[in-house]
Structure formats: C-alpha cells, structure tokens
Design a protein around this motif. Structure first.
Motif, mmCIF file in Angstrom:
data_model
loop_
_atom_site.group_PDB
_atom_site.id
_atom_site.type_symbol
_atom_site.label_atom_id
_atom_site.label_comp_id
_atom_site.label_asym_id
_atom_site.label_seq_id
_atom_site.Cartn_x
_atom_site.Cartn_y
_atom_site.Cartn_z
ATOM 1 N N MET A 1 -90.950 -72.532 -63.792
ATOM 2 C CA MET A 1 -90.695 -71.134 -63.535
ATOM 3 C C MET A 1 -89.808 -70.571 -64.651
ATOM 4 S SD MET A 1 -89.023 -69.546 -60.135
ATOM 5 C CE MET A 1 -89.473 -67.906 -59.736
ATOM 6 N N THR A 2 -90.120 -69.398 -65.111
ATOM 7 C CA THR A 2 -89.326 -68.792 -66.169
ATOM 8 C C THR A 2 -88.062 -68.171 -65.608
ATOM 9 O OG1 THR A 2 -90.516 -66.710 -65.982
ATOM 10 C CG2 THR A 2 -91.362 -68.300 -67.567
ATOM 11 N N GLU A 3 -87.043 -68.199 -66.416
ATOM 12 C CA GLU A 3 -85.758 -67.626 -66.032
ATOM 13 C C GLU A 3 -85.625 -66.227 -66.627
ATOM 14 O OE1 GLU A 3 -83.360 -69.030 -64.061
ATOM 15 O OE2 GLU A 3 -84.829 -70.603 -63.684
ATOM 16 N N CYS A 107 -86.034 -64.415 -82.253
ATOM 17 C CA CYS A 107 -86.811 -65.115 -81.233
ATOM 18 C C CYS A 107 -87.338 -66.440 -81.788
ATOM 19 C CB CYS A 107 -87.970 -64.241 -80.783
ATOM 20 S SG CYS A 107 -89.052 -65.037 -79.580
ATOM 21 N N CYS A 108 -87.373 -67.419 -80.962
ATOM 22 C CA CYS A 108 -88.065 -68.682 -81.267
ATOM 23 C C CYS A 108 -87.526 -69.385 -82.507
ATOM 24 C CB CYS A 108 -89.569 -68.449 -81.385
ATOM 25 S SG CYS A 108 -90.265 -67.563 -79.992
#
Length: 110
Positions: A1-3, A107-108
């Motif tokens: 599940m994503t937070e 990001c990333c």
C-alpha cells in the motif's frame, strides 16, 4: 500500500513581509534564469510574493495550501507576455521554499 506524502509545514512567520521580499527576489532570479529575462518577470514575482505575504499574515503555514493559493490567485494574472503560467509559478515557489528548508525536491534520486 502506498503512503501519502507527509505535509510540509513552515514555521509560523515572524516577519511575513521580509519572507515575501526574499521570495520575490529569488523567484525573479529563477524566472530570469529559466528563459530570457523579461520585464514581466518582476511583476510576476511581485504578485506571487503579495499572495504569499497575505497568506502568511493570515497564519497559513502549510506549503501545499500556499501553493494552491498561488495557483488560484495567479489565474487572474495576465501571462500573455510571458513564457510562464500560474502552475509554473506555484511550482517554482514550492521548489524555492523546499530548497530553503534543505528538502530535496528531486524525484527518484535525480
């Protein structure tokens, strides 16, 4: 599940006018550095800073809410003489504030 991404909260403003001047200067420099410097960039930075100052004086400390206020209110600005729009300005304000807080906004792992 994503937070969910946690909210970023600025400290309460001790001097919102000084914060706004700082933001205006940094945003103007950012605008001029992205494309060619344009006279309208000063007006864009000034208007974004006015919105920011008012929001901070009203007690807004949530970065997301500040960005949304800038997007919403900058929609009334005439961007016809600019490369920018309200979303680019709000995102730039967010990036400038995140950088000032020492938060990596890439990001990333970029």
């Amino acid at each position: 599940m994503t937070e969910p991404i946690p909210a970023i909260t600025l400290l309460p403003a001790s001097d919102p006018i000084q914060e706004g001047r700082w933001l205006q200067q940094n945003l103007h420099q950012w605008l001029d550095s992205q494309f060619i410097p344009e006279a309208v960039n000063q007006k864009i930075a000034e208007r974004a800073a006015q919105i920011f100052i008012r929001q901070r004086m009203e007690g807004e400390n949530d970065l997301g809410s500040l960005v949304l206020a800038i997007v919403t209110e900058m929609q009334a600005f005439d961007f016809s003489k600019s490369f920018y729009g309200e979303f680019a300005i709000a995102n730039a304000v967010s990036d400038i504030l995140l950088e000032s807080l020492g938060i990596d906004n890439k990001c990333c792992g970029q």
